[in-house]
Scaffold this motif. Structure first.
Motif, mmCIF file in Angstrom:
data_model
loop_
_atom_site.group_PDB
_atom_site.id
_atom_site.type_symbol
_atom_site.label_atom_id
_atom_site.label_comp_id
_atom_site.label_asym_id
_atom_site.label_seq_id
_atom_site.Cartn_x
_atom_site.Cartn_y
_atom_site.Cartn_z
ATOM 1 N N MET A 211 4.898 12.509 1.811
ATOM 2 C CA MET A 211 4.519 11.313 2.394
ATOM 3 C C MET A 211 5.384 11.448 4.081
ATOM 4 S SD MET A 211 4.578 8.470 -0.197
ATOM 5 C CE MET A 211 3.862 7.244 0.612
ATOM 6 N N ALA A 212 6.025 11.892 4.230
ATOM 7 C CA ALA A 212 6.757 12.165 5.423
ATOM 8 C C ALA A 212 5.866 13.065 6.596
ATOM 9 C CB ALA A 212 8.172 12.805 5.230
ATOM 10 N N ASP A 213 5.240 13.907 5.861
ATOM 11 C CA ASP A 213 4.538 14.907 6.729
ATOM 12 C C ASP A 213 3.007 14.727 6.531
ATOM 13 O OD1 ASP A 213 3.823 16.358 4.557
ATOM 14 O OD2 ASP A 213 4.955 18.447 5.177
ATOM 15 N N GLY A 214 2.463 13.899 5.985
ATOM 16 C CA GLY A 214 1.187 13.603 5.283
ATOM 17 C C GLY A 214 0.503 14.443 4.651
ATOM 18 N N SER A 215 1.070 15.547 3.978
ATOM 19 C CA SER A 215 0.372 16.619 3.287
ATOM 20 C C SER A 215 0.380 16.141 1.635
ATOM 21 C CB SER A 215 1.234 17.731 3.210
ATOM 22 O OG SER A 215 2.291 17.611 2.735
ATOM 23 N N LEU B 32 0.754 -1.230 -0.073
ATOM 24 C CA LEU B 32 0.011 -0.056 -0.005
ATOM 25 C C LEU B 32 0.858 1.265 -0.050
ATOM 26 C CD1 LEU B 32 -2.837 -1.025 2.318
ATOM 27 C CD2 LEU B 32 -2.998 -0.453 -0.060
ATOM 28 N N TRP B 33 1.999 1.273 0.907
ATOM 29 C CA TRP B 33 2.906 2.546 0.925
ATOM 30 C C TRP B 33 3.442 2.703 -0.602
ATOM 31 C CZ3 TRP B 33 4.016 5.719 4.302
ATOM 32 C CH2 TRP B 33 5.073 6.652 4.093
ATOM 33 N N HIS B 34 4.158 1.567 -1.255
ATOM 34 C CA HIS B 34 4.636 1.829 -2.428
ATOM 35 C C HIS B 34 3.471 2.024 -3.563
ATOM 36 C CE1 HIS B 34 8.518 0.630 -1.624
ATOM 37 N NE2 HIS B 34 8.168 -0.362 -0.901
ATOM 38 N N PHE B 35 2.145 1.604 -3.482
ATOM 39 C CA PHE B 35 1.190 2.084 -4.201
ATOM 40 C C PHE B 35 0.984 3.568 -4.291
ATOM 41 C CE2 PHE B 35 -3.522 3.031 -4.822
ATOM 42 C CZ PHE B 35 -3.528 2.654 -6.188
#
Length: 84
Positions: free
Chosen positions: A79-83, A47-50
């Motif tokens: 992806m690091a800060d969720g924005s 899921l992360w790679h998707f």
């Protein structure tokens, strides 16, 4: 499936913020309980790679002038800060 909820309100679109928590649908709980820890880890990795691939494609569409390096840095930052 994750559903995002805000405290004291109806179901809402997923957005980062202090008043948000995610609820796993009961059907997914049953499915995930049947998986080994290694299988659950593999699912989360996929899921992360998707998500990375999806964001990379979106940035390529919205910023065709950016280099691959610029897009990769932006994907990592978001992806690091969720924005998203």
């Amino acid at each position: 499936m994750l559903r995002s909820m805000e405290t004291g309100s109806k179901e809402t679109e997923a957005r980062p913020g202090p008043a948000r928590f995610e609820v796993v649908a009961p059907e997914m709980v049953t499915v995930l309980q049947g998986k080994s820890p290694a299988e659950r880890l593999e699912i989360s990795n996929e899921l992360w790679h998707f998500a990375e691939d999806l964001l990379q494609a979106r940035l390529k569409q919205t910023h065709p002038d950016w280099t691959e390096e610029q897009r990769s840095r932006e994907v990592a930052r978001r992806m690091a800060d969720g924005s998203w």
